[in-house]
Write a protein that holds these residues in place. Structure first.
Motif, PDB file in Angstrom:
ATOM      1  N   TRP A  99       0.835  -1.192   0.000  1.00 51.72           N
ATOM      2  CA  TRP A  99       0.000   0.000   0.000  1.00 51.72           C
ATOM      3  C   TRP A  99       0.875   1.249   0.000  1.00 51.72           C
ATOM      4  O   TRP A  99       0.630   2.195  -0.753  1.00 51.72           O
ATOM      5  N   GLN A 100       1.914   1.256   0.829  1.00 50.69           N
ATOM      6  CA  GLN A 100       2.840   2.392   0.865  1.00 50.69           C
ATOM      7  C   GLN A 100       3.499   2.593  -0.494  1.00 50.69           C
ATOM      8  O   GLN A 100       3.553   3.714  -1.010  1.00 50.69           O
ATOM      9  N   THR A 103       1.014   3.988  -3.066  1.00 53.04           N
ATOM     10  CA  THR A 103       0.695   5.390  -2.797  1.00 53.04           C
ATOM     11  C   THR A 103       1.817   6.292  -3.292  1.00 53.04           C
ATOM     12  O   THR A 103       1.567   7.313  -3.939  1.00 53.04           O
ATOM     13  N   ASN A 106       1.783   6.389  -7.084  1.00 57.69           N
ATOM     14  CA  ASN A 106       0.666   7.186  -7.600  1.00 57.69           C
ATOM     15  C   ASN A 106       0.949   8.682  -7.518  1.00 57.69           C
ATOM     16  O   ASN A 106       0.480   9.452  -8.352  1.00 57.69           O
ATOM     17  N   MET A 107       1.691   9.103  -6.491  1.00 62.44           N
ATOM     18  CA  MET A 107       2.006  10.530  -6.384  1.00 62.44           C
ATOM     19  C   MET A 107       3.370  10.868  -6.992  1.00 62.44           C
ATOM     20  O   MET A 107       3.867  11.968  -6.831  1.00 62.44           O
ATOM     21  N   ARG A 146       0.572  15.682  -8.256  1.00 62.91           N
ATOM     22  CA  ARG A 146      -0.822  15.268  -8.444  1.00 62.91           C
ATOM     23  C   ARG A 146      -0.975  14.772  -9.890  1.00 62.91           C
ATOM     24  O   ARG A 146      -0.070  14.922 -10.712  1.00 62.91           O
ATOM     25  N   GLY A 154       2.738  14.817   0.828  1.00 64.04           N
ATOM     26  CA  GLY A 154       1.856  13.863   1.474  1.00 64.04           C
ATOM     27  C   GLY A 154       2.446  13.355   2.768  1.00 64.04           C
ATOM     28  O   GLY A 154       3.666  13.229   2.902  1.00 64.04           O
ATOM     29  N   ALA A 156       1.349  10.113   5.412  1.00 60.50           N
ATOM     30  CA  ALA A 156       0.411   8.998   5.552  1.00 60.50           C
ATOM     31  C   ALA A 156       0.839   8.091   6.692  1.00 60.50           C
ATOM     32  O   ALA A 156       2.005   7.711   6.782  1.00 60.50           O
ATOM     33  N   TYR A 158       0.384   4.426   8.444  1.00 57.80           N
ATOM     34  CA  TYR A 158       0.005   3.058   8.110  1.00 57.80           C
ATOM     35  C   TYR A 158       0.102   2.226   9.381  1.00 57.80           C
ATOM     36  O   TYR A 158       1.115   2.269  10.076  1.00 57.80           O
ATOM     37  N   GLN A 167      -4.894   3.248   6.466  1.00 59.77           N
ATOM     38  CA  GLN A 167      -4.079   4.306   5.881  1.00 59.77           C
ATOM     39  C   GLN A 167      -4.787   5.619   6.223  1.00 59.77           C
ATOM     40  O   GLN A 167      -5.970   5.783   5.914  1.00 59.77           O
ATOM     41  N   VAL A 169      -4.265   9.670   5.563  1.00 57.77           N
ATOM     42  CA  VAL A 169      -3.447  10.525   4.708  1.00 57.77           C
ATOM     43  C   VAL A 169      -3.841  11.997   4.771  1.00 57.77           C
ATOM     44  O   VAL A 169      -4.992  12.340   5.010  1.00 57.77           O
ATOM     45  N   TYR A 171      -2.846  15.314   2.173  1.00 56.54           N
ATOM     46  CA  TYR A 171      -2.190  15.803   0.962  1.00 56.54           C
ATOM     47  C   TYR A 171      -2.439  17.301   0.842  1.00 56.54           C
ATOM     48  O   TYR A 171      -3.565  17.768   1.032  1.00 56.54           O
TER      49      TYR A 171
END
Length: 190
Positions: A99-100, A103, A106-107, A146, A154, A156, A158, A167, A169, A171
């Protein structure tokens, strides 16, 4: 100039008080912190605005899993919490690591441990009583972009509790330390 009569003076005071009240009502705070509790969890936290709720099925731990989310935008920042029940606490460490990584990807942020400096992605230990000892709760900070290419920072958290993974977060283009402190220090597990 003649002195105002008592009824006229009262009317003037009432009008002044009403004007002051209307001015105060028009000044709403940017962050209206409120306690929220994601459904079917023992987590509580503060969000600075009324959250929207959503659920979707995502592949976590090699199986389709329901991911429940609460989130909102305030003061130019996005605040969200997501939780999934894996049905097996032994999967938590692997799922949280994936997941980390997703994320950060994605950013468009640097992966954990890549480089040093202000833009480096960092993971810090997070003290969160009630969270599972393994995997340890962590706070990841990163700088990326973005979807539209604008810069974003960001933070986050966890962590896991039993078979549930979380999670949390924040942003924003610039994260104010006092906002992040209020948000992340509000995390409580019963």
């Amino acid at each position: 100039m003649p002195r105002p009569t008592l009824p006229r003076l009262r009317l003037m005071l009432f009008a002044a008080a009403l004007t002051a009240l209307l001015a105060l009502a028009a000044c709403s705070p940017v962050f209206n912190w409120r306690e929220v509790r994601p459904d079917n969890t023992r987590l509580s936290l503060l969000l600075p605005c009324k959250p929207d709720k959503a659920q979707k099925v995502v592949p976590l731990g090699g199986q389709p899993t329901v991911l429940s989310m609460l989130g909102c935008d305030a003061g130019g920042a996005t605040f969200a919490v997501a939780v999934a029940d894996l049905g097996d606490a032994a999967k938590a460490a692997t799922v949280l690591a994936q997941w980390q990584s997703l994320t950060l990807a994605n950013m468009k942020a640097a992966p954990l441990g890549a480089g040093a400096g202000d833009g480096a992605t960092q993971r810090l230990a997070l003290k969160l009583p009630g969270a599972a000892a393994e995997p340890p709760a962590s706070l990841v900070t990163a700088q990326g972009q973005r979807v539209d290419g604008t810069p974003v920072r960001g933070q986050a958290a966890y962590f896991a509790q039993g078979s549930q993974v979380f999670q949390v977060v924040l942003y924003a283009a610039q994260i104010k330390p006092e906002v992040a402190e209020t948000f992340f220090s509000s995390l409580k597990l019963e």
